[in-house]
Design a protein around this motif. Sequence first.
Motif, PDB file in Angstrom:
ATOM      1  N   SER A  26       0.851  -1.197   0.000  1.00 45.85           N
ATOM      2  CA  SER A  26       0.000   0.000   0.000  1.00 45.85           C
ATOM      3  C   SER A  26       0.882   1.241   0.000  1.00 45.85           C
ATOM      4  O   SER A  26       1.972   1.234   0.598  1.00 45.85           O
ATOM      5  CB  SER A  26      -0.901  -0.010   1.240  1.00 45.85           C
ATOM      6  N   PRO A  27       0.445   2.311  -0.663  1.00 44.54           N
ATOM      7  CA  PRO A  27       1.246   3.545  -0.640  1.00 44.54           C
ATOM      8  C   PRO A  27       1.406   4.068   0.784  1.00 44.54           C
ATOM      9  O   PRO A  27       0.452   4.090   1.563  1.00 44.54           O
ATOM     10  CB  PRO A  27       0.419   4.519  -1.490  1.00 44.54           C
ATOM     11  N   LEU A  28       2.620   4.458   1.115  1.00 49.80           N
ATOM     12  CA  LEU A  28       2.906   5.039   2.423  1.00 49.80           C
ATOM     13  C   LEU A  28       2.786   6.553   2.311  1.00 49.80           C
ATOM     14  O   LEU A  28       3.426   7.174   1.466  1.00 49.80           O
ATOM     15  CB  LEU A  28       4.312   4.638   2.873  1.00 49.80           C
ATOM     16  N   ALA A  29       1.956   7.158   3.167  1.00 46.28           N
ATOM     17  CA  ALA A  29       1.768   8.608   3.101  1.00 46.28           C
ATOM     18  C   ALA A  29       2.932   9.360   3.736  1.00 46.28           C
ATOM     19  O   ALA A  29       3.304  10.443   3.287  1.00 46.28           O
ATOM     20  CB  ALA A  29       0.467   9.004   3.788  1.00 46.28           C
ATOM     21  N   GLY A  30       3.492   8.798   4.802  1.00 40.79           N
ATOM     22  CA  GLY A  30       4.589   9.477   5.476  1.00 40.79           C
ATOM     23  C   GLY A  30       4.861   8.893   6.845  1.00 40.79           C
ATOM     24  O   GLY A  30       4.260   7.896   7.256  1.00 40.79           O
ATOM     25  N   ARG A  31       5.787   9.552   7.560  1.00 40.72           N
ATOM     26  CA  ARG A  31       6.125   9.148   8.922  1.00 40.72           C
ATOM     27  C   ARG A  31       6.039  10.362   9.842  1.00 40.72           C
ATOM     28  O   ARG A  31       6.444  11.474   9.477  1.00 40.72           O
ATOM     29  CB  ARG A  31       7.538   8.556   8.985  1.00 40.72           C
ATOM     30  N   LEU A  32       5.500  10.120  11.002  1.00 41.98           N
ATOM     31  CA  LEU A  32       5.455  11.145  12.033  1.00 41.98           C
ATOM     32  C   LEU A  32       6.522  10.823  13.067  1.00 41.98           C
ATOM     33  O   LEU A  32       6.559   9.712  13.608  1.00 41.98           O
ATOM     34  CB  LEU A  32       4.077  11.187  12.694  1.00 41.98           C
ATOM     35  N   ARG A  33       7.395  11.778  13.342  1.00 44.39           N
ATOM     36  CA  ARG A  33       8.433  11.580  14.343  1.00 44.39           C
ATOM     37  C   ARG A  33       8.021  12.331  15.609  1.00 44.39           C
ATOM     38  O   ARG A  33       7.646  13.499  15.550  1.00 44.39           O
ATOM     39  CB  ARG A  33       9.786  12.053  13.829  1.00 44.39           C
ATOM     40  N   PHE A  34       8.114  11.624  16.753  1.00 39.48           N
ATOM     41  CA  PHE A  34       7.671  12.207  18.016  1.00 39.48           C
ATOM     42  C   PHE A  34       8.472  11.607  19.165  1.00 39.48           C
ATOM     43  O   PHE A  34       9.231  10.645  18.981  1.00 39.48           O
ATOM     44  CB  PHE A  34       6.171  11.960  18.225  1.00 39.48           C
ATOM     45  N   THR A  35       8.288  12.188  20.366  1.00 44.68           N
ATOM     46  CA  THR A  35       9.040  11.758  21.541  1.00 44.68           C
ATOM     47  C   THR A  35       8.078  11.297  22.628  1.00 44.68           C
ATOM     48  O   THR A  35       7.096  11.979  22.934  1.00 44.68           O
ATOM     49  CB  THR A  35       9.911  12.904  22.089  1.00 44.68           C
ATOM     50  N   LEU A  36       8.355  10.120  23.199  1.00 44.43           N
ATOM     51  CA  LEU A  36       7.628   9.617  24.352  1.00 44.43           C
ATOM     52  C   LEU A  36       8.631   9.127  25.381  1.00 44.43           C
ATOM     53  O   LEU A  36       9.531   8.349  25.044  1.00 44.43           O
ATOM     54  CB  LEU A  36       6.704   8.453  23.955  1.00 44.43           C
ATOM     55  N   ARG A  37       8.469   9.585  26.596  1.00 39.54           N
ATOM     56  CA  ARG A  37       9.374   9.187  27.687  1.00 39.54           C
ATOM     57  C   ARG A  37      10.842   9.380  27.293  1.00 39.54           C
ATOM     58  O   ARG A  37      11.688   8.517  27.502  1.00 39.54           O
ATOM     59  CB  ARG A  37       9.110   7.748  28.111  1.00 39.54           C
ATOM     60  N   GLU A  38      11.107  10.527  26.686  1.00 36.36           N
ATOM     61  CA  GLU A  38      12.454  10.951  26.315  1.00 36.36           C
ATOM     62  C   GLU A  38      13.103  10.054  25.261  1.00 36.36           C
ATOM     63  O   GLU A  38      14.323  10.056  25.105  1.00 36.36           O
ATOM     64  CB  GLU A  38      13.355  11.053  27.553  1.00 36.36           C
ATOM     65  N   LYS A  39      12.297   9.283  24.542  1.00 36.40           N
ATOM     66  CA  LYS A  39      12.808   8.457  23.464  1.00 36.40           C
ATOM     67  C   LYS A  39      12.129   8.838  22.161  1.00 36.40           C
ATOM     68  O   LYS A  39      10.931   9.124  22.133  1.00 36.40           O
ATOM     69  CB  LYS A  39      12.582   6.968  23.754  1.00 36.40           C
ATOM     70  N   GLU A  40      12.914   8.824  21.095  1.00 31.86           N
ATOM     71  CA  GLU A  40      12.389   9.156  19.787  1.00 31.86           C
ATOM     72  C   GLU A  40      11.634   7.955  19.202  1.00 31.86           C
ATOM     73  O   GLU A  40      12.080   6.808  19.303  1.00 31.86           O
ATOM     74  CB  GLU A  40      13.516   9.559  18.842  1.00 31.86           C
ATOM     75  N   HIS A  41      10.489   8.231  18.597  1.00 32.88           N
ATOM     76  CA  HIS A  41       9.689   7.198  17.947  1.00 32.88           C
ATOM     77  C   HIS A  41       9.217   7.723  16.600  1.00 32.88           C
ATOM     78  O   HIS A  41       9.273   8.931  16.324  1.00 32.88           O
ATOM     79  CB  HIS A  41       8.466   6.834  18.794  1.00 32.88           C
TER      80      HIS A  41
END
Length: 245
Positions: A144-159
Amino acid sequence: MSFEKDWQDWHTSRERYAGAEYGPAALESTNWLITEPAAVDGIPGLWALTEDGGIRGSDLGQTGESVALRGVQTLRLGRRELRRFTRNGTVALRVYNPGRLERERFSGIDAYRPDRAWRVPATFEPTPGEQVTITTVDGAAHESPLAGRLRFTLREKEHELTVTRNAQGALSAVFGDGTNGRETYRFRFLPIDEPEADGTAVIDFNRAYLPPCAFSDQFVCPLPPEGNRYTVPIRAGERAVVLGR
């Protein structure tokens, strides 16, 4: 107050939708068809695919009448409702039954209390031309086409959160987290508001919701892609279906 009221209105509409007479809790069966007529449990007649991708039911009742089901048409036989369902070129006949036990016992959706802290800032990175493998609960897989990625931080870790666009063009994600199987269903869906022009975005985990297969195992829901499985517990959004006696 607006934040909590907006969430409560959303939650109320979700419960109303889930427990509706022909809502997801009423899905009784998904029957993959072939061109050779075959019986389907719970409904009269014989059912088969037509050459144009429709569904034909024959030998219905004492008169031997036949019916056709195409596109988004629905058909009522008694209280049951029949719908055509397609997946990657294959066609199934879905049977919805308001009298299904799980639908009659449905009494609500358990959810965490809304918390602004779970509105997480993120950065959106579009991925033109990139594909992602989507695997469903029954083991089927497709690209399936991938629209994008969201980068965010939880508990001081990058996800990062992999997102696609649904049939209506809106961004959405499927994710798993450390609460699954203990506090929440095995995975959840999440709508994503359109990012700003500069890529800034917000992931509101308060709007995480149960997939249709939480209400009926006859749905073939997509599983979270590998990058969307987190060990951190995300205690926000819907948790589980509540059934009464």
